[in-house]
Scaffold this motif. Structure first.
Motif, PDB file in Angstrom:
ATOM      1  N   GLN A 197      -7.807 -13.912  29.039  1.00 63.66           N
ATOM      2  CA  GLN A 197      -7.393 -12.606  28.543  1.00 63.66           C
ATOM      3  C   GLN A 197      -7.893 -12.433  27.115  1.00 63.66           C
ATOM      4  OE1 GLN A 197      -5.835 -10.253  30.361  1.00 63.66           O
ATOM      5  NE2 GLN A 197      -6.104 -11.653  32.070  1.00 63.66           N
ATOM      6  N   PRO A 198      -8.195 -11.212  26.715  1.00 64.56           N
ATOM      7  CA  PRO A 198      -8.679 -11.009  25.352  1.00 64.56           C
ATOM      8  C   PRO A 198      -7.582 -11.309  24.336  1.00 64.56           C
ATOM      9  CG  PRO A 198      -8.296  -8.915  26.429  1.00 64.56           C
ATOM     10  CD  PRO A 198      -8.125  -9.977  27.471  1.00 64.56           C
ATOM     11  N   ALA A 199      -7.971 -11.886  23.232  1.00 64.38           N
ATOM     12  CA  ALA A 199      -7.023 -12.172  22.161  1.00 64.38           C
ATOM     13  C   ALA A 199      -6.852 -10.908  21.331  1.00 64.38           C
ATOM     14  CB  ALA A 199      -7.525 -13.315  21.304  1.00 64.38           C
ATOM     15  N   LEU A 200      -5.641 -10.411  21.253  1.00 66.07           N
ATOM     16  CA  LEU A 200      -5.343  -9.193  20.512  1.00 66.07           C
ATOM     17  C   LEU A 200      -4.254  -9.460  19.499  1.00 66.07           C
ATOM     18  CD1 LEU A 200      -5.183  -6.652  23.470  1.00 66.07           C
ATOM     19  CD2 LEU A 200      -7.050  -6.965  21.873  1.00 66.07           C
ATOM     20  N   SER A 201      -4.361  -8.831  18.369  1.00 67.21           N
ATOM     21  CA  SER A 201      -3.300  -8.867  17.373  1.00 67.21           C
ATOM     22  C   SER A 201      -2.573  -7.539  17.469  1.00 67.21           C
ATOM     23  CB  SER A 201      -3.887  -9.046  15.975  1.00 67.21           C
ATOM     24  OG  SER A 201      -4.571 -10.264  15.901  1.00 67.21           O
ATOM     25  N   LEU A 202      -1.294  -7.580  17.832  1.00 65.89           N
ATOM     26  CA  LEU A 202      -0.522  -6.376  18.050  1.00 65.89           C
ATOM     27  C   LEU A 202       0.704  -6.351  17.157  1.00 65.89           C
ATOM     28  CD1 LEU A 202      -0.701  -6.401  21.943  1.00 65.89           C
ATOM     29  CD2 LEU A 202      -2.105  -5.066  20.387  1.00 65.89           C
TER      30      LEU A 202
ATOM     31  N   ALA B 201      -2.141 -18.209  13.986  1.00 68.75           N
ATOM     32  CA  ALA B 201      -3.063 -17.590  13.040  1.00 68.75           C
ATOM     33  C   ALA B 201      -2.426 -16.305  12.537  1.00 68.75           C
ATOM     34  CB  ALA B 201      -4.395 -17.289  13.729  1.00 68.75           C
ATOM     35  N   PRO B 202      -2.660 -15.955  11.290  1.00 67.96           N
ATOM     36  CA  PRO B 202      -2.072 -14.711  10.792  1.00 67.96           C
ATOM     37  C   PRO B 202      -2.649 -13.529  11.548  1.00 67.96           C
ATOM     38  CG  PRO B 202      -3.655 -15.599   9.213  1.00 67.96           C
ATOM     39  CD  PRO B 202      -3.474 -16.628  10.286  1.00 67.96           C
ATOM     40  N   ALA B 203      -1.766 -12.664  11.960  1.00 66.55           N
ATOM     41  CA  ALA B 203      -2.184 -11.508  12.747  1.00 66.55           C
ATOM     42  C   ALA B 203      -2.749 -10.450  11.820  1.00 66.55           C
ATOM     43  CB  ALA B 203      -0.998 -10.938  13.519  1.00 66.55           C
ATOM     44  N   SER B 204      -3.930  -9.962  12.157  1.00 61.16           N
ATOM     45  CA  SER B 204      -4.499  -8.886  11.373  1.00 61.16           C
ATOM     46  C   SER B 204      -3.835  -7.592  11.799  1.00 61.16           C
ATOM     47  CB  SER B 204      -6.013  -8.811  11.595  1.00 61.16           C
ATOM     48  OG  SER B 204      -6.282  -8.538  12.942  1.00 61.16           O
ATOM     49  N   PRO B 205      -3.573  -6.711  10.875  1.00 57.81           N
ATOM     50  CA  PRO B 205      -2.874  -5.479  11.249  1.00 57.81           C
ATOM     51  C   PRO B 205      -3.732  -4.625  12.171  1.00 57.81           C
ATOM     52  CG  PRO B 205      -3.630  -5.371   8.979  1.00 57.81           C
ATOM     53  CD  PRO B 205      -3.897  -6.765   9.471  1.00 57.81           C
ATOM     54  N   VAL B 206      -3.101  -4.053  13.160  1.00 54.60           N
ATOM     55  CA  VAL B 206      -3.773  -3.184  14.111  1.00 54.60           C
ATOM     56  C   VAL B 206      -3.725  -1.769  13.560  1.00 54.60           C
ATOM     57  CG1 VAL B 206      -3.730  -2.280  16.447  1.00 54.60           C
ATOM     58  CG2 VAL B 206      -3.130  -4.657  16.026  1.00 54.60           C
ATOM     59  N   GLU B 207      -4.876  -1.149  13.520  1.00 59.14           N
ATOM     60  CA  GLU B 207      -4.914   0.206  13.006  1.00 59.14           C
ATOM     61  C   GLU B 207      -4.477   1.167  14.093  1.00 59.14           C
ATOM     62  OE1 GLU B 207      -8.451   1.434  11.063  1.00 59.14           O
ATOM     63  OE2 GLU B 207      -8.796  -0.536  10.206  1.00 59.14           O
ATOM     64  N   THR B 208      -3.428   1.893  13.796  1.00 56.73           N
ATOM     65  CA  THR B 208      -2.943   2.909  14.722  1.00 56.73           C
ATOM     66  C   THR B 208      -3.012   4.247  14.020  1.00 56.73           C
ATOM     67  OG1 THR B 208      -0.671   2.581  13.994  1.00 56.73           O
ATOM     68  CG2 THR B 208      -1.394   1.329  15.923  1.00 56.73           C
ATOM     69  N   THR B 209      -3.254   5.270  14.771  1.00 60.00           N
ATOM     70  CA  THR B 209      -3.325   6.611  14.213  1.00 60.00           C
ATOM     71  C   THR B 209      -2.003   7.307  14.473  1.00 60.00           C
ATOM     72  OG1 THR B 209      -5.660   6.639  14.736  1.00 60.00           O
ATOM     73  CG2 THR B 209      -4.644   8.752  14.219  1.00 60.00           C
ATOM     74  N   PRO B 210      -1.299   7.728  13.429  1.00 55.40           N
ATOM     75  CA  PRO B 210      -0.038   8.422  13.659  1.00 55.40           C
ATOM     76  C   PRO B 210      -0.261   9.744  14.372  1.00 55.40           C
ATOM     77  CG  PRO B 210      -0.507   8.182  11.294  1.00 55.40           C
ATOM     78  CD  PRO B 210      -1.617   7.570  12.047  1.00 55.40           C
ATOM     79  N   VAL B 211       0.783  10.218  15.025  1.00 50.62           N
ATOM     80  CA  VAL B 211       0.676  11.446  15.806  1.00 50.62           C
ATOM     81  C   VAL B 211       0.297  12.620  14.919  1.00 50.62           C
ATOM     82  CG1 VAL B 211       1.978  13.063  17.234  1.00 50.62           C
ATOM     83  CG2 VAL B 211       2.291  10.618  17.522  1.00 50.62           C
TER      84      VAL B 211
END
Length: 137
Positions: free
Chosen positions: A45-50, A69-79
């Motif tokens: 499965q793909p490794a994802l930082s969520l 490993a430290p999770a990199s922040p996931v860029e989300t677009t606010p509504v």
């Protein structure tokens, strides 16, 4: 394997599948049986930082191996950032034109139904609405 169906002979070669014997089994009418499962090649499965409710976590191989490993922040677009004022003008104008065309098409069907029923009051209201929307009927 040579088989015949309704007088027509043909050769059948069953697909070769690597099977694995399961633990479930027993006897049925004196004959032993076991459940066989096809062997599957594990798909990584793909490794994802969520992030869920502010808590960062990882999925995939890094999470399965116990590596923290430290999770990199996931860029989300606010509504609010995906509003028509932030979108390109051409996309907004295309969507609004399609929407207006759908409303006009629905209005045309309603006018035809009002004509078929002979409802003059409804027909007059629908024609006024058509003029307000600048539909070409």
């Amino acid at each position: 394997m040579k088989l015949t169906y309704r007088g027509v002979s043909y050769n059948y070669e069953p697909p070769t599948i690597d099977m694995m014997e399961g633990e479930v089994g027993g006897k049925y009418r004196g004959q032993p049986w076991t459940v066989s499962y096809p062997r599957h090649i594990p798909v990584p499965q793909p490794a994802l930082s969520l992030k869920y409710r502010g808590v960062a976590y990882q999925t995939g191989e890094a999470a399965d191996a116990g590596v923290t490993a430290p999770a990199s922040p996931v860029e989300t677009t606010p509504v609010w950032a995906v509003s028509p004022r932030n979108a390109s003008h051409s996309v907004v104008s295309q969507v609004s034109e399609i929407h207006r065309a759908n409303i006009c098409q629905n209005l045309e069907r309603r006018i035809e139904a009002a004509k078929a029923r002979g409802d003059r009051q409804l027909l007059q209201m629908l024609e006024q609405e058509s003029q307000q929307l600048t539909c070409s009927l």
